[in-house]
Design a protein around this motif. Structure first.
Motif, PDB file in Angstrom:
ATOM      1  N   GLN A 143      -4.681  19.340  46.669  1.00 45.98           N
ATOM      2  CA  GLN A 143      -5.002  19.990  47.936  1.00 45.98           C
ATOM      3  C   GLN A 143      -3.745  20.624  48.522  1.00 45.98           C
ATOM      4  O   GLN A 143      -2.649  20.070  48.409  1.00 45.98           O
ATOM      5  CB  GLN A 143      -5.567  18.970  48.940  1.00 45.98           C
ATOM      6  CG  GLN A 143      -6.818  18.257  48.460  1.00 45.98           C
ATOM      7  CD  GLN A 143      -7.982  19.210  48.265  1.00 45.98           C
ATOM      8  OE1 GLN A 143      -8.201  20.104  49.092  1.00 45.98           O
ATOM      9  NE2 GLN A 143      -8.736  19.019  47.192  1.00 45.98           N
ATOM     10  N   TRP A 144      -3.917  21.780  49.136  1.00 43.22           N
ATOM     11  CA  TRP A 144      -2.822  22.383  49.888  1.00 43.22           C
ATOM     12  C   TRP A 144      -2.584  21.566  51.158  1.00 43.22           C
ATOM     13  O   TRP A 144      -3.531  21.072  51.774  1.00 43.22           O
ATOM     14  CB  TRP A 144      -3.154  23.811  50.291  1.00 43.22           C
ATOM     15  CG  TRP A 144      -3.152  24.797  49.175  1.00 43.22           C
ATOM     16  CD1 TRP A 144      -4.211  25.143  48.393  1.00 43.22           C
ATOM     17  CD2 TRP A 144      -2.045  25.592  48.719  1.00 43.22           C
ATOM     18  NE1 TRP A 144      -3.834  26.095  47.467  1.00 43.22           N
ATOM     19  CE2 TRP A 144      -2.519  26.391  47.657  1.00 43.22           C
ATOM     20  CE3 TRP A 144      -0.719  25.702  49.117  1.00 43.22           C
ATOM     21  CZ2 TRP A 144      -1.690  27.280  46.979  1.00 43.22           C
ATOM     22  CZ3 TRP A 144       0.105  26.594  48.444  1.00 43.22           C
ATOM     23  CH2 TRP A 144      -0.381  27.371  47.384  1.00 43.22           C
ATOM     24  N   ALA A 193      10.028  21.417  35.942  1.00 48.90           N
ATOM     25  CA  ALA A 193      10.576  20.292  36.689  1.00 48.90           C
ATOM     26  C   ALA A 193      11.541  20.787  37.755  1.00 48.90           C
ATOM     27  O   ALA A 193      12.398  21.642  37.493  1.00 48.90           O
ATOM     28  CB  ALA A 193      11.282  19.322  35.744  1.00 48.90           C
ATOM     29  N   GLY A 194      11.399  20.252  38.949  1.00 53.81           N
ATOM     30  CA  GLY A 194      12.277  20.637  40.043  1.00 53.81           C
ATOM     31  C   GLY A 194      12.542  19.468  40.970  1.00 53.81           C
ATOM     32  O   GLY A 194      12.003  18.370  40.812  1.00 53.81           O
ATOM     33  N   LEU A 195      13.405  19.704  41.953  1.00 49.71           N
ATOM     34  CA  LEU A 195      13.707  18.753  43.014  1.00 49.71           C
ATOM     35  C   LEU A 195      13.503  19.452  44.342  1.00 49.71           C
ATOM     36  O   LEU A 195      13.816  20.638  44.475  1.00 49.71           O
ATOM     37  CB  LEU A 195      15.144  18.245  42.915  1.00 49.71           C
ATOM     38  CG  LEU A 195      15.542  17.545  41.611  1.00 49.71           C
ATOM     39  CD1 LEU A 195      17.037  17.270  41.599  1.00 49.71           C
ATOM     40  CD2 LEU A 195      14.763  16.250  41.419  1.00 49.71           C
ATOM     41  N   PHE A 196      12.952  18.739  45.331  1.00 49.37           N
ATOM     42  CA  PHE A 196      12.738  19.376  46.618  1.00 49.37           C
ATOM     43  C   PHE A 196      13.365  18.561  47.737  1.00 49.37           C
ATOM     44  O   PHE A 196      13.682  17.382  47.591  1.00 49.37           O
ATOM     45  CB  PHE A 196      11.244  19.599  46.880  1.00 49.37           C
ATOM     46  CG  PHE A 196      10.495  18.391  47.390  1.00 49.37           C
ATOM     47  CD1 PHE A 196      10.270  18.213  48.755  1.00 49.37           C
ATOM     48  CD2 PHE A 196       9.998  17.449  46.505  1.00 49.37           C
ATOM     49  CE1 PHE A 196       9.578  17.115  49.221  1.00 49.37           C
ATOM     50  CE2 PHE A 196       9.299  16.348  46.959  1.00 49.37           C
ATOM     51  CZ  PHE A 196       9.086  16.173  48.330  1.00 49.37           C
ATOM     52  N   CYS A 243       9.562  17.295  42.013  1.00 55.87           N
ATOM     53  CA  CYS A 243       8.421  18.182  42.208  1.00 55.87           C
ATOM     54  C   CYS A 243       8.204  18.982  40.936  1.00 55.87           C
ATOM     55  O   CYS A 243       9.017  18.945  40.003  1.00 55.87           O
ATOM     56  CB  CYS A 243       8.636  19.124  43.399  1.00 55.87           C
ATOM     57  SG  CYS A 243       9.959  20.332  43.178  1.00 55.87           S
ATOM     58  N   VAL A 244       7.081  19.717  40.891  1.00 56.50           N
ATOM     59  CA  VAL A 244       6.769  20.607  39.760  1.00 56.50           C
ATOM     60  C   VAL A 244       6.529  21.999  40.311  1.00 56.50           C
ATOM     61  O   VAL A 244       5.644  22.204  41.147  1.00 56.50           O
ATOM     62  CB  VAL A 244       5.530  20.118  38.982  1.00 56.50           C
ATOM     63  CG1 VAL A 244       5.153  21.125  37.901  1.00 56.50           C
ATOM     64  CG2 VAL A 244       5.791  18.749  38.364  1.00 56.50           C
ATOM     65  N   VAL A 245       7.327  22.948  39.874  1.00 53.32           N
ATOM     66  CA  VAL A 245       7.222  24.338  40.312  1.00 53.32           C
ATOM     67  C   VAL A 245       6.227  25.062  39.403  1.00 53.32           C
ATOM     68  O   VAL A 245       6.289  24.936  38.177  1.00 53.32           O
ATOM     69  CB  VAL A 245       8.594  25.031  40.268  1.00 53.32           C
ATOM     70  CG1 VAL A 245       8.492  26.476  40.764  1.00 53.32           C
ATOM     71  CG2 VAL A 245       9.610  24.248  41.103  1.00 53.32           C
ATOM     72  N   LEU A 246       5.302  25.806  40.022  1.00 52.79           N
ATOM     73  CA  LEU A 246       4.239  26.485  39.287  1.00 52.79           C
ATOM     74  C   LEU A 246       4.509  27.981  39.199  1.00 52.79           C
ATOM     75  O   LEU A 246       4.962  28.602  40.162  1.00 52.79           O
ATOM     76  CB  LEU A 246       2.894  26.255  39.977  1.00 52.79           C
ATOM     77  CG  LEU A 246       2.478  24.796  40.171  1.00 52.79           C
ATOM     78  CD1 LEU A 246       1.229  24.722  41.041  1.00 52.79           C
ATOM     79  CD2 LEU A 246       2.243  24.124  38.832  1.00 52.79           C
ATOM     80  N   ALA A 247       4.211  28.582  38.051  1.00 52.77           N
ATOM     81  CA  ALA A 247       4.384  30.029  37.868  1.00 52.77           C
ATOM     82  C   ALA A 247       3.570  30.489  36.666  1.00 52.77           C
ATOM     83  O   ALA A 247       3.310  29.705  35.742  1.00 52.77           O
ATOM     84  CB  ALA A 247       5.858  30.382  37.664  1.00 52.77           C
ATOM     85  N   PRO A 289       4.258  28.083  45.047  1.00 49.74           N
ATOM     86  CA  PRO A 289       3.501  26.830  44.994  1.00 49.74           C
ATOM     87  C   PRO A 289       4.259  25.756  44.224  1.00 49.74           C
ATOM     88  O   PRO A 289       4.832  26.012  43.168  1.00 49.74           O
ATOM     89  CB  PRO A 289       2.213  27.238  44.272  1.00 49.74           C
ATOM     90  CG  PRO A 289       2.603  28.416  43.439  1.00 49.74           C
ATOM     91  CD  PRO A 289       3.663  29.142  44.203  1.00 49.74           C
ATOM     92  N   VAL A 290       4.242  24.551  44.773  1.00 53.70           N
ATOM     93  CA  VAL A 290       4.962  23.416  44.191  1.00 53.70           C
ATOM     94  C   VAL A 290       4.079  22.182  44.279  1.00 53.70           C
ATOM     95  O   VAL A 290       3.455  21.927  45.308  1.00 53.70           O
ATOM     96  CB  VAL A 290       6.295  23.173  44.941  1.00 53.70           C
ATOM     97  CG1 VAL A 290       6.958  21.893  44.463  1.00 53.70           C
ATOM     98  CG2 VAL A 290       7.241  24.350  44.754  1.00 53.70           C
ATOM     99  N   LEU A 291       4.003  21.410  43.201  1.00 50.43           N
ATOM    100  CA  LEU A 291       3.285  20.137  43.203  1.00 50.43           C
ATOM    101  C   LEU A 291       4.232  19.003  43.593  1.00 50.43           C
ATOM    102  O   LEU A 291       5.345  18.905  43.065  1.00 50.43           O
ATOM    103  CB  LEU A 291       2.721  19.837  41.811  1.00 50.43           C
ATOM    104  CG  LEU A 291       1.589  20.720  41.282  1.00 50.43           C
ATOM    105  CD1 LEU A 291       1.275  20.322  39.844  1.00 50.43           C
ATOM    106  CD2 LEU A 291       0.349  20.619  42.149  1.00 50.43           C
ATOM    107  N   VAL A 292       3.799  18.158  44.532  1.00 43.14           N
ATOM    108  CA  VAL A 292       4.544  16.959  44.896  1.00 43.14           C
ATOM    109  C   VAL A 292       3.553  15.811  45.029  1.00 43.14           C
ATOM    110  O   VAL A 292       2.351  16.022  45.210  1.00 43.14           O
ATOM    111  CB  VAL A 292       5.332  17.130  46.212  1.00 43.14           C
ATOM    112  CG1 VAL A 292       6.314  18.287  46.116  1.00 43.14           C
ATOM    113  CG2 VAL A 292       4.388  17.334  47.384  1.00 43.14           C
TER     114      VAL A 292
END
Length: 294
Positions: free
Chosen positions: A31-32, A125-128, A72-76, A53-56
């Motif tokens: 969900q957003w 893979a990312g960090l937020f 986090c996971v960065v989407l593209a 958009p980023v998944l956390v």
């Protein structure tokens, strides 16, 4: 990696493209957070200053405080990289291999259910972090992409690449900061070979150029013409259909893989994605205002 990506799905489509199985084997759709879908605008050309958009994990919003460096996971759809030689700089678009038995050529078929049969999003893979002003106001969320040494598939383009998480289990483990501690999670960070790439036009060099031609494969000026990646041909077919999901974006607020099976079966996907029915090019990606929610 320069940080330039493409992410052309509308907010509702991103939700469906990220559908997953929970620990009880039930299908779930992310969900957003309230209002965040209105800050995001689909684009063929996302620069580091734009909203992406980023998944956390939802658990981050169920406790205080936020700690720096949360996973986090960065989407593209994919990302851009530039191959440099003594005489020229050639941009490339890099993305996941696509399953032609799953990806629908006709975007109209994508709106019938929660099941996503469209383009497979790249998951990075990312960090937020979250910054809150001492004088109040809306929190500012930012992220950074983790990079690793380039894989064999990427070494001819650049010496670094993003840390791509290939598969639902790797994504779940990376996001599960409660059970998967940092030392174990970092084992998920390594180069992967399961990527595809193709050369694109130099119009990508200007971040203001937000048009489908940015990700359209171009013909190399050499004998490599006959070796175009099958997945780049798949993307052409996908873009040629001109989904209603690719219209005017809402205003924003502020390699080639060695998997030969893909080379023969995906000859026209990108072309169908890029063009409207009848052969005309789709001009801009679709915004949240144009989304059709199933």
């Amino acid at each position: 990696m320069c940080g330039r990506t493409a992410c052309t799905l509308a907010p509702e489509e991103i939700r469906r493209a990220c559908r997953y199985l929970d620990r009880q084997g039930r299908h779930r759709t992310p969900q957003w957070r309230d209002g965040d879908q209105n800050k995001y605008a689909p684009s063929y050309n996302k620069s580091p200053q734009s909203n992406s958009p980023v998944l956390v994990s939802q658990r981050h919003f169920q406790k205080e405080p936020f700690f720096k460096g949360q996973r986090c996971v960065v989407l593209a759809d994919g990302f851009y990289e530039w191959q440099r030689s003594k005489t020229e700089i050639q941009p490339y678009f890099i993305y996941f291999p696509q399953d032609v038995n799953k990806v629908k050529n006709d975007p109209e078929e994508l709106v019938d259910s929660e099941v996503w049969n469209g383009w497979r999003l790249l998951t990075i893979a990312g960090l937020f972090d979250c910054w809150k002003s001492p004088v109040g106001g809306e929190p500012l969320y930012s992220y950074t992409i983790i990079t690793v040494e380039a894989s064999k598939a990427m070494k001819g383009i650049h010496d670094r690449m993003p840390a791509v998480l290939d598969g639902e289990d790797k994504i779940r483990r990376w996001l599960d900061f409660g059970e998967i501690k940092a030392q174990e999670a970092f084992k998920l960070i390594h180069p992967i070979e399961a990527i595809c790439l193709h050369p694109v036009s130099s119009i990508v060099n200007n971040s203001r150029n937000n048009v489908p031609e940015r990700i359209k494969p171009i013909e190399p000026d050499s004998a490599e013409k006959s070796n175009r990646s099958g997945n780049s041909k798949m993307m052409l077919n996908w873009l040629a259909k001109g989904s209603p999901k690719k219209a005017e974006p809402a205003p924003s607020p502020t390699v080639k893989t060695e998997m030969q099976s893909f080379k023969r079966s995906s000859a026209s996907l990108m072309q169908s994605w890029l063009q409207k029915p009848g052969g005309s090019m789709a001009k801009r990606p679709r915004s949240n205002r144009d989304s059709e929610i199933p």
